[in-house]
Scaffold this motif. Structure first.
Motif, short mmCIF file in Angstrom:
data_model
loop_
_atom_site.label_atom_id
_atom_site.label_comp_id
_atom_site.label_asym_id
_atom_site.label_seq_id
_atom_site.Cartn_x
_atom_site.Cartn_y
_atom_site.Cartn_z
N LEU A 192 -36.70 17.32 26.17
CA LEU A 192 -35.43 17.90 26.84
C LEU A 192 -34.76 16.61 27.09
CD1 LEU A 192 -34.35 20.33 27.87
CD2 LEU A 192 -35.59 20.20 30.01
N TYR A 193 -35.32 15.57 27.76
CA TYR A 193 -34.57 14.29 28.19
C TYR A 193 -33.73 13.83 26.82
CZ TYR A 193 -33.44 9.56 29.12
OH TYR A 193 -32.76 8.42 29.48
N GLY A 194 -34.76 13.66 25.64
CA GLY A 194 -33.84 13.17 24.43
C GLY A 194 -32.61 14.30 23.99
N PHE B 63 -30.59 12.36 18.73
CA PHE B 63 -31.91 12.66 19.11
C PHE B 63 -32.82 11.87 18.53
CE2 PHE B 63 -35.39 15.48 18.94
CZ PHE B 63 -35.87 15.42 20.28
N ALA B 64 -32.93 12.06 17.16
CA ALA B 64 -33.91 11.54 16.30
C ALA B 64 -34.23 9.91 16.52
CB ALA B 64 -34.01 11.85 15.05
N THR B 65 -33.16 9.19 16.72
CA THR B 65 -33.18 7.90 16.95
C THR B 65 -33.44 7.53 18.30
OG1 THR B 65 -30.85 7.84 17.42
CG2 THR B 65 -31.26 7.26 15.20
N GLU B 66 -33.16 8.21 19.21
CA GLU B 66 -33.64 8.11 20.77
C GLU B 66 -35.23 8.49 20.67
OE1 GLU B 66 -34.84 8.42 24.83
OE2 GLU B 66 -34.69 10.06 23.36
N HIS B 67 -35.49 9.39 20.14
CA HIS B 67 -37.18 9.97 20.46
C HIS B 67 -38.00 8.90 19.59
CE1 HIS B 67 -40.23 12.73 20.51
NE2 HIS B 67 -40.51 12.44 19.30
N TYR B 68 -37.47 8.28 18.51
CA TYR B 68 -38.48 7.39 17.61
C TYR B 68 -38.01 5.77 18.13
CZ TYR B 68 -39.96 11.30 14.88
OH TYR B 68 -40.61 12.63 14.55
N ARG B 69 -37.22 5.67 19.38
CA ARG B 69 -37.08 4.34 19.73
C ARG B 69 -36.19 3.59 18.80
NH1 ARG B 69 -37.55 5.04 25.13
NH2 ARG B 69 -39.43 5.96 25.79
N LEU B 70 -35.41 4.05 18.08
CA LEU B 70 -34.54 3.27 16.95
C LEU B 70 -33.36 3.13 17.85
CD1 LEU B 70 -35.26 5.36 13.69
CD2 LEU B 70 -36.16 3.27 14.57
N ASN B 71 -32.42 2.26 17.05
CA ASN B 71 -30.91 1.71 17.68
C ASN B 71 -30.19 3.04 17.88
OD1 ASN B 71 -28.63 0.71 18.44
ND2 ASN B 71 -29.89 -1.35 18.37
N ALA B 72 -30.02 3.77 18.81
CA ALA B 72 -29.28 4.88 18.61
C ALA B 72 -27.70 4.56 18.66
CB ALA B 72 -29.33 5.78 20.02
N LEU C 4 -26.92 2.73 32.11
CA LEU C 4 -28.05 2.34 32.97
C LEU C 4 -29.54 2.92 32.41
CD1 LEU C 4 -26.73 2.37 36.53
CD2 LEU C 4 -27.32 0.20 34.85
N ASN C 5 -29.49 4.24 32.22
CA ASN C 5 -30.79 5.06 31.81
C ASN C 5 -31.25 4.36 30.41
OD1 ASN C 5 -30.07 7.04 33.65
ND2 ASN C 5 -31.73 8.06 32.82
N LEU C 6 -30.38 3.95 29.62
CA LEU C 6 -30.74 3.35 28.32
C LEU C 6 -31.45 2.10 28.55
CD1 LEU C 6 -30.47 3.60 25.06
CD2 LEU C 6 -28.34 2.44 25.38
N LEU C 7 -30.82 1.22 29.39
CA LEU C 7 -31.34 -0.01 29.92
C LEU C 7 -32.75 0.11 30.30
CD1 LEU C 7 -28.18 -1.88 31.29
CD2 LEU C 7 -29.07 -1.92 28.74
N LEU C 8 -32.93 1.08 31.28
CA LEU C 8 -34.22 1.22 31.97
C LEU C 8 -35.24 1.93 31.07
CD1 LEU C 8 -35.82 1.28 34.41
CD2 LEU C 8 -34.99 3.90 34.93
N THR C 9 -34.82 2.74 30.18
CA THR C 9 -35.90 3.34 29.21
C THR C 9 -36.50 2.11 28.27
OG1 THR C 9 -34.22 4.15 27.74
CG2 THR C 9 -35.24 5.66 29.29
N GLN C 10 -35.43 1.23 27.93
CA GLN C 10 -35.80 0.04 27.12
C GLN C 10 -36.26 -1.09 27.67
OE1 GLN C 10 -32.26 -0.56 24.45
NE2 GLN C 10 -32.78 1.50 23.38
N GLN C 11 -36.48 -1.03 29.00
CA GLN C 11 -37.08 -2.05 29.94
C GLN C 11 -36.34 -3.45 29.82
OE1 GLN C 11 -41.10 -2.37 28.61
NE2 GLN C 11 -41.70 -0.61 29.81
#
Length: 385
Positions: free
Chosen positions: A68-70, A215-224, A334-341
């Motif tokens: 749902l977040y993705g 959604f797929a790129t974010e879900h699989y940790r690719l560069n959205a 900010l959420n993008l930066l936080l999820t990618q640490q």
């Protein structure tokens, strides 16, 4: 079951906050930021953690929530990127955008390197956080105060240039860490070539495919970011149009009722207030609250001084405040930066407070008292958030 109840309760609180804020004359993102920054941390600290024995890691652990977040993230990022894709460059807007981006970016970079001792992409990200402007919230403010159309268009174009630079630089910075991670998003960005080769030209189809691949790129940790910018650039080269699939009214309700609350809550619940600022001293916290705003205002003022006045009697102070609006664009960033640490939860929370203050400043400065000098509201850059 407690996790489901928490998320239902959070969504209900956001709905109540938005309804109450509307009665006070606040646009939804301001009410949502106030709730996320001031109420959710207290709710976690005083009720959820001691009584329900749930921490942030447990609250974001379910796979259904990550899905749902993705979806929410893809929806919001897709709309922001679609906004910047509609750039029609005005030389005066470029004169305004360059100092408005460069001054806070340099300040953020210096703050990251010397005050916070960050390096690499994390330092780059801090500079971009200092510089970014919220296109959708700026649009809503301009429409609410009935700002002159030509001046509104120039401010929106300047914001689009700034945001485009921020998203591109972050994407390039992330790609420099893992060059191999760019291959799949770059290939996916060429999807419009395949669709056109099949004889498909419906703008909504391109919009639907765009959101699904985001959604797929974010879900699989690719560069959205690389995918999103590349997809839209491919459409521009091919002369094709993109329209996001949902009708405007439905899209606005979905974003305000689900996507924005979920993204804000997803970030905030990961903050442990008891330990979040353990490594921060007062000077660092004040710097994170004050320096982004001051440097952005200075950059805006320099840009407005360089460009010609947008209309007779235009106020540099007023327009500097408007271009300092952060809001939803910065929260997604900010959420993008936080999820990618790339930033810590403490940095996330401090910068979210800064974003809230900057977004509220035009309202507290009395911009709602601007006389109605325009004939029509500004055209939206793409979608209203």
């Amino acid at each position: 079951m407690s996790i489901v109840l928490f998320w239902l309760m959070a969504l209900a609180l956001f709905a109540v906050a938005s309804a109450f804020g509307k009665r006070l004359g606040l646009i939804p993102i301001v009410s949502q930021l106030l709730l996320a920054a001031l109420m959710l941390p207290l709710l976690m600290l005083l009720w959820v953690q001691p009584h329900w024995q749930l921490d942030g890691a447990q609250l974001i652990a379910p796979s259904w929530l990550k899905t749902l977040y993705g979806c929410s993230f893809a929806l919001l990022l897709g709309h922001i990127l679609a906004d910047v894709a509609h750039l029609r460059l005005d030389p005066q807007a470029l004169k305004l955008a360059l100092p408005s981006f460069a001054v806070p970016f340099a300040c953020g970079l210096a703050c990251a390197l010397w005050l916070l001792e960050l390096s690499g992409v994390s330092a780059l990200a801090m500079g971009l956080v200092f510089a970014i402007t919220a296109i959708p919230v700026l649009y809503l403010y301009l429409r609410a105060i009935d700002y002159p159309p030509a001046a509104s268009q120039r401010l929106l174009q300047a914001a689009i240039v700034i945001d485009l630079a921020c998203w591109l630089l972050l994407g390039m910075g992330q790609g420099s860490l893992q060059p191999s991670s760019l291959a799949l998003p770059a290939l996916a960005a060429l999807t419009p070539l395949v669709l056109r080769g099949l004889g498909l030209r419906a703008p909504r189809l391109y919009g639907l495919v765009f959101l699904l691949l985001l959604f797929a790129t974010e879900h699989y940790r690719l560069n959205a970011l690389i995918f999103g910018v590349g997809y839209l650039a491919c459409l521009r080269v091919l002369g094709l149009q993109l329209r996001l699939p949902l009708p405007e009214a439905s899209n606005r309700r979905l974003q305000q009722g689900l996507a924005v609350p979920l993204i804000l809550t997803y970030g905030v619940v990961q903050i442990d207030l008891q330990r979040a600022f353990a490594g921060f001293d007062v000077s660092q916290l004040l710097a994170l609250l004050v320096l982004p705003i001051l440097s952005k205002l200075l950059g805006n003022w320099l840009g407005l001084s360089w460009a010609t006045a947008s209309f007779a009697g235009a106020s540099k102070w007023r327009e500097s405040l408007l271009l300092n609006i952060r809001g939803l664009s910065e929260i997604v960033f900010l959420n993008l930066l936080l999820t990618q640490q790339l930033i810590s939860p403490a940095l996330y929370f401090a910068l979210m407070l800064m974003s809230l203050i900057a977004t509220l400043m035009p309202a507290f400065a009395g911009l709602h008292r601007i006389p109605q000098t325009s004939l029509t509201p500004p055209r939206r850059p793409h979608a209203e958030l």
